[in-house]
Enzyme design. Structure first.
Site, short mmCIF file in Angstrom:
data_model
loop_
_atom_site.label_atom_id
_atom_site.label_comp_id
_atom_site.label_asym_id
_atom_site.label_seq_id
_atom_site.Cartn_x
_atom_site.Cartn_y
_atom_site.Cartn_z
N PHE A 250 -33.50 28.76 14.39
CA PHE A 250 -33.10 27.51 13.75
C PHE A 250 -33.73 27.43 12.38
O PHE A 250 -34.59 28.23 12.03
CB PHE A 250 -33.49 26.29 14.60
CG PHE A 250 -34.93 26.28 15.08
CD1 PHE A 250 -35.92 25.83 14.25
CD2 PHE A 250 -35.24 26.73 16.35
CE1 PHE A 250 -37.25 25.80 14.69
CE2 PHE A 250 -36.55 26.70 16.80
CZ PHE A 250 -37.55 26.24 15.98
N TYR B 234 -47.62 28.74 6.51
CA TYR B 234 -47.70 27.56 7.36
C TYR B 234 -49.02 27.36 8.09
O TYR B 234 -49.25 26.30 8.66
CB TYR B 234 -46.53 27.56 8.33
CG TYR B 234 -45.21 27.40 7.60
CD1 TYR B 234 -44.83 26.15 7.13
CD2 TYR B 234 -44.40 28.49 7.34
CE1 TYR B 234 -43.65 25.99 6.42
CE2 TYR B 234 -43.21 28.34 6.63
CZ TYR B 234 -42.84 27.10 6.17
OH TYR B 234 -41.67 26.94 5.46
#
Length: 406
Positions: free
Chosen positions: A406, A125
């Site tokens: 999450f 990322y």
């Protein structure tokens, strides 16, 4: 070679996209029972997918909105990126790059200043502007050796609650903890069914205990008991594995740890994802009973709107510095920003430090030092004196911590 196109996910396509995500992470497609529990946490909104020529999803990136606490206590709307994956037979074709670009452009257009995720692999990322902004540690406490200091954690009571009670009461209790430190995120209603309710009502034996103090319920712990006995050590106690532990007060935090370390027939209490600055050893007469088993990156942050994000947080006491930021995905962020105790403005003044948006994102919540990243070549230093000033401005008294998966 088949082509693909990226677009927003429409209503009715969520389950097929979830199956793509599960497959990319080497999981199984969701059963009807699992999907019934997951569906409230997986709306079409916030999702972009890559589709093949037949309209079949082959990649997915998903997000939902939370509020993230930044230094100074302000809560910023943040896109919590909760699922990114590409089907194994469609990788290495630019799908991930296209999906992440579509997601970032959408967030920027909607004025969402931050995006955050938990990275399955640390090498992915950074190229999309994300930086590791919070870290956490794993701990293991040797139970027979762990004797608490006199009076520690005795100011409240701890009780078990049933799974149904936990589903009903814990969300409101969690709201008492929001905003306590940089990096903390809210848990919207859609988060709970997929990430909490499904766990505590499932078949893995998780238990929930709640701490109550003078002002009522003020902390909770979710843990699982793992049998560690074998033929060579039939007398060995169980391992208590903490999934999460949150407390609104230091007294509640100490009380929950007292409870865990007082359970009989236990050889160790362990937990992953704990704050780096959690003073667990200070509770004990023998601090060596606490062992750090790992330190690992946790929340990865992406400044989608650099100016808005920088203006939202507070800063320490030091003379201003001028940061020159480069963002290849969102060039509207390119430019120079003067950062000081009184705020942030765009400027044409010569830069003191030059860095890309991923590096700035990793420093934004207060973890890490400009000086260290300068040594590694991630910060270009144009004025040596500015490094110490930048560190003083961005430093936070509490180590940033997320505490929510999450």
């Amino acid at each position: 070679m088949s082509e693909f196109h990226v677009r927003a996910v429409a209503e009715g396509e969520q389950r097929a996209c979830l199956d793509v995500l599960s497959q990319s992470l080497h999981g199984k497609p969701a059963s009807d029972e699992v999907w019934a529990k997951m569906a409230p946490s997986w709306p079409a909104a916030g999702k972009f997918a890559a589709f093949d020529d037949h309209g079949t999803p082959v990649g997915i990136t998903s997000s939902f909105e939370v509020e993230l606490t930044v230094p100074g206590g302000q809560k910023l709307v943040t896109a919590a990126v909760d699922g990114v994956g590409v089907r194994a037979d469609w990788t290495r074709r630019g799908i991930l790059t296209s999906m992440m670009a579509a997601q970032l452009e959408d967030l920027a257009a909607r004025g969402v200043p931050l995006a955050a995720l938990h990275a399955s692999e640390a090498v992915i990322y950074g190229r999309f502007g994300y930086g590791a902004a919070t870290f956490c540690r794993g701990v293991s406490v040797e139970r027979p050796r762990a004797q608490l200091r006199d009076g520690v954690g005795r100011e409240g009571v701890v009780r078990f609650v049933t799974p149904a009670e936990a589903v009903e009461r814990v969300p409101a209790l969690y709201n008492r903890f929001e905003g306590t430190r940089p990096g903390f995120v809210s848990r919207p209603a859609g988060w709970w069914p997929g990430f909490f309710d499904r766990v505590v009502t499932g078949d893995d034996g998780y238990r929930v205990a709640v701490h109550s103090g003078p002002d009522g319920d003020d902390g909770f712990v979710v843990y699982q008991t793992i049998d560690t006995r074998d033929r060579q050590a039939p007398e060995r106690g169980a391992l208590l594995d903490i999934r999460e532990l949150h407390a609104a007060t230091p007294q509640a935090w100490a009380g929950l740890w007292r409870f865990l370390l007082s359970i009989d027939l236990v050889s160790a209490v362990a937990g992953r994802g704990r704050p780096l600055d959690e003073p667990l050893a200070e509770l004990l007469t023998d601090p060596r009973a606490v062992n750090t088993t790992e330190v690992i990156d946790d929340l990865w942050l992406r400044l989608v709107d650099v100016f808005a994000a920088l203006r939202a947080r507070s800063y320490g006491t030091a003379e201003p510095v001028v940061l020159e930021v480069h963002d290849k995905q969102l060039p509207g962020n390119d430019g120079r920003y003067v950062v000081g105790p009184d705020g942030v403005e765009r400027t044409a003044t010569e830069a003191d430090l030059r860095l890309d948006v991923a590096t700035l994102s990793s420093l934004y919540l207060g973890h890490g030092l400009f000086g260290d990243l300068a040594l590694s070549g991630r910060v270009e230093v144009l004025d040596e004196a500015a490094v110490a000033r930048a560190d003083a401005l961005f430093h936070t008294a509490r180590t940033p911590w997320c505490g929510t998966f999450f």
